[in-house]
Design a protein around this motif. Structure first.
Motif, PDB file in Angstrom:
ATOM      1  N   ASN A  27     -33.389 -67.850  -8.292  1.00 11.30           N
ATOM      2  CA  ASN A  27     -33.153 -67.982  -9.735  1.00 11.30           C
ATOM      3  C   ASN A  27     -32.671 -66.702 -10.417  1.00 11.30           C
ATOM      4  OD1 ASN A  27     -33.792 -70.772  -9.891  1.00 11.30           O
ATOM      5  ND2 ASN A  27     -35.963 -70.215  -9.725  1.00 11.30           N
ATOM      6  N   CYS A  28     -31.792 -65.977  -9.766  1.00 12.40           N
ATOM      7  CA  CYS A  28     -31.141 -64.853 -10.434  1.00 12.40           C
ATOM      8  C   CYS A  28     -30.279 -65.419 -11.558  1.00 12.40           C
ATOM      9  CB  CYS A  28     -30.238 -64.092  -9.457  1.00 12.40           C
ATOM     10  SG  CYS A  28     -30.988 -62.605  -8.825  1.00 12.40           S
ATOM     11  N   PRO A  29     -30.287 -64.781 -12.719  1.00  8.37           N
ATOM     12  CA  PRO A  29     -29.412 -65.252 -13.800  1.00  8.37           C
ATOM     13  C   PRO A  29     -27.939 -65.203 -13.362  1.00  8.37           C
ATOM     14  CG  PRO A  29     -31.013 -63.655 -14.620  1.00  8.37           C
ATOM     15  CD  PRO A  29     -31.112 -63.649 -13.120  1.00  8.37           C
ATOM     16  N   GLU A  30     -27.147 -66.118 -13.872  1.00  6.94           N
ATOM     17  CA  GLU A  30     -25.726 -66.210 -13.480  1.00  6.94           C
ATOM     18  C   GLU A  30     -24.975 -64.906 -13.752  1.00  6.94           C
ATOM     19  OE1 GLU A  30     -22.796 -67.764 -11.430  1.00  6.94           O
ATOM     20  OE2 GLU A  30     -24.683 -68.833 -11.694  1.00  6.94           O
ATOM     21  N   ASN A  31     -25.281 -64.225 -14.867  1.00  3.08           N
ATOM     22  CA  ASN A  31     -24.583 -62.961 -15.146  1.00  3.08           C
ATOM     23  C   ASN A  31     -24.932 -61.892 -14.110  1.00  3.08           C
ATOM     24  OD1 ASN A  31     -27.246 -62.769 -16.375  1.00  3.08           O
ATOM     25  ND2 ASN A  31     -26.525 -60.940 -17.435  1.00  3.08           N
ATOM     26  N   VAL A  32     -26.130 -61.927 -13.568  1.00  4.91           N
ATOM     27  CA  VAL A  32     -26.531 -60.983 -12.513  1.00  4.91           C
ATOM     28  C   VAL A  32     -25.779 -61.314 -11.226  1.00  4.91           C
ATOM     29  CG1 VAL A  32     -28.449 -60.148 -11.083  1.00  4.91           C
ATOM     30  CG2 VAL A  32     -28.788 -60.485 -13.533  1.00  4.91           C
ATOM     31  N   ILE A  33     -25.653 -62.596 -10.917  1.00  3.22           N
ATOM     32  CA  ILE A  33     -24.907 -63.004  -9.719  1.00  3.22           C
ATOM     33  C   ILE A  33     -23.453 -62.552  -9.828  1.00  3.22           C
ATOM     34  CG2 ILE A  33     -24.059 -64.987  -8.375  1.00  3.22           C
ATOM     35  CD1 ILE A  33     -26.760 -66.397  -9.097  1.00  3.22           C
ATOM     36  N   GLU A  34     -22.852 -62.744 -10.997  1.00  2.87           N
ATOM     37  CA  GLU A  34     -21.462 -62.315 -11.195  1.00  2.87           C
ATOM     38  C   GLU A  34     -21.347 -60.790 -11.067  1.00  2.87           C
ATOM     39  OE1 GLU A  34     -18.766 -64.328 -11.248  1.00  2.87           O
ATOM     40  OE2 GLU A  34     -20.302 -65.831 -10.804  1.00  2.87           O
ATOM     41  N   HIS A  35     -22.327 -60.070 -11.595  1.00  2.00           N
ATOM     42  CA  HIS A  35     -22.351 -58.605 -11.458  1.00  2.00           C
ATOM     43  C   HIS A  35     -22.458 -58.219  -9.985  1.00  2.00           C
ATOM     44  CE1 HIS A  35     -23.525 -54.413 -11.861  1.00  2.00           C
ATOM     45  NE2 HIS A  35     -24.639 -54.687 -11.212  1.00  2.00           N
ATOM     46  N   CYS A  36     -23.314 -58.887  -9.240  1.00  2.00           N
ATOM     47  CA  CYS A  36     -23.473 -58.585  -7.807  1.00  2.00           C
ATOM     48  C   CYS A  36     -22.168 -58.818  -7.047  1.00  2.00           C
ATOM     49  CB  CYS A  36     -24.613 -59.401  -7.203  1.00  2.00           C
ATOM     50  SG  CYS A  36     -26.253 -58.887  -7.775  1.00  2.00           S
ATOM     51  N   LYS A  37     -21.458 -59.885  -7.391  1.00  2.00           N
ATOM     52  CA  LYS A  37     -20.152 -60.143  -6.769  1.00  2.00           C
ATOM     53  C   LYS A  37     -19.174 -59.018  -7.103  1.00  2.00           C
ATOM     54  CE  LYS A  37     -20.342 -65.225  -7.001  1.00  2.00           C
ATOM     55  NZ  LYS A  37     -19.733 -66.385  -7.692  1.00  2.00           N
ATOM     56  N   ALA A  38     -19.191 -58.566  -8.365  1.00  2.00           N
ATOM     57  CA  ALA A  38     -18.291 -57.483  -8.790  1.00  2.00           C
ATOM     58  C   ALA A  38     -18.632 -56.181  -8.058  1.00  2.00           C
ATOM     59  CB  ALA A  38     -18.368 -57.296 -10.308  1.00  2.00           C
ATOM     60  N   VAL A  39     -19.934 -55.899  -7.895  1.00  2.00           N
ATOM     61  CA  VAL A  39     -20.359 -54.701  -7.159  1.00  2.00           C
ATOM     62  C   VAL A  39     -19.899 -54.803  -5.705  1.00  2.00           C
ATOM     63  CG1 VAL A  39     -22.372 -53.424  -6.283  1.00  2.00           C
ATOM     64  CG2 VAL A  39     -22.258 -54.072  -8.697  1.00  2.00           C
TER      65      VAL A  39
END
Length: 163
Positions: free
Chosen positions: A12-24
């Motif tokens: 349940n990571c927030p979607e904005n965190v998942i998108e940030h992780c992809k960007a990283v």
């Protein structure tokens, strides 16, 4: 969808965190192209999971929580070290005590740890930022950022060099 993204969703990571992780992850792979000796699979896993602890907290403790989650799902020490050491340009033993973290060094050691930490520094969410932006942010958000800023600049210089 790869295994790490599935895990971020599962915990349940927030979607904005998942998108940030992809960007990283993308920034890390880009940075890694300057080096010959990077373990790209490790780098990808560590970059995607670096903020998995944000599924439980957005405090500095997210690195500790992230390691707990990664261990629970069978990730090895090399991935856990990336998660634990990704905050800023690293946190020294002395700084860790002040921040209420377990007393140890959280300074990135391996090339993969350094790349993920610095890729994270150079993104605000999914938006690229420059070193000046990071330095200004740290001046606003830290009590005494000078040692951290010195480490940040050293890390930036080291990773720009390549090999």
């Amino acid at each position: 969808m790869n295994k790490e993204i599935k895990l971020l969703k599962k915990v349940n990571c927030p979607e904005n965190v998942i998108e940030h992780c992809k960007a990283v992850c993308m920034k890390s792979m880009e940075m890694a192209s300057n080096f010959k000796n990077v373990d790209l699979k490790l780098l990808q896993k560590g970059a995607l999971l670096h903020d998995i602890g944000r599924s439980e907290t957005h405090s500095i403790q997210h690195a500790i929580k992230g390691v707990e989650i990664a261990k629970k799902y069978g990730y090895d020490e090399s991935v856990c070290n990336i998660i634990e050491r990704h905050i800023g340009a690293g946190i020294t033993r002395k700084e860790a005590v002040k921040l209420g973290l377990p007393e140890k060094s959280y300074v990135p050691v391996t090339l993969e740890e350094k790349i993920v930490a610095h890729s994270d520094n150079l993104l605000s969410g999914t938006k690229p930022v420059d070193l000046e932006f990071v330095i200004n942010k740290w001046h606003k958000n830290m009590d005494d950022p000078e040692e951290n800023i010195k480490r940040l600049i050293k890390l930036d210089e080291e990773l720009k060099g390549g090999n």
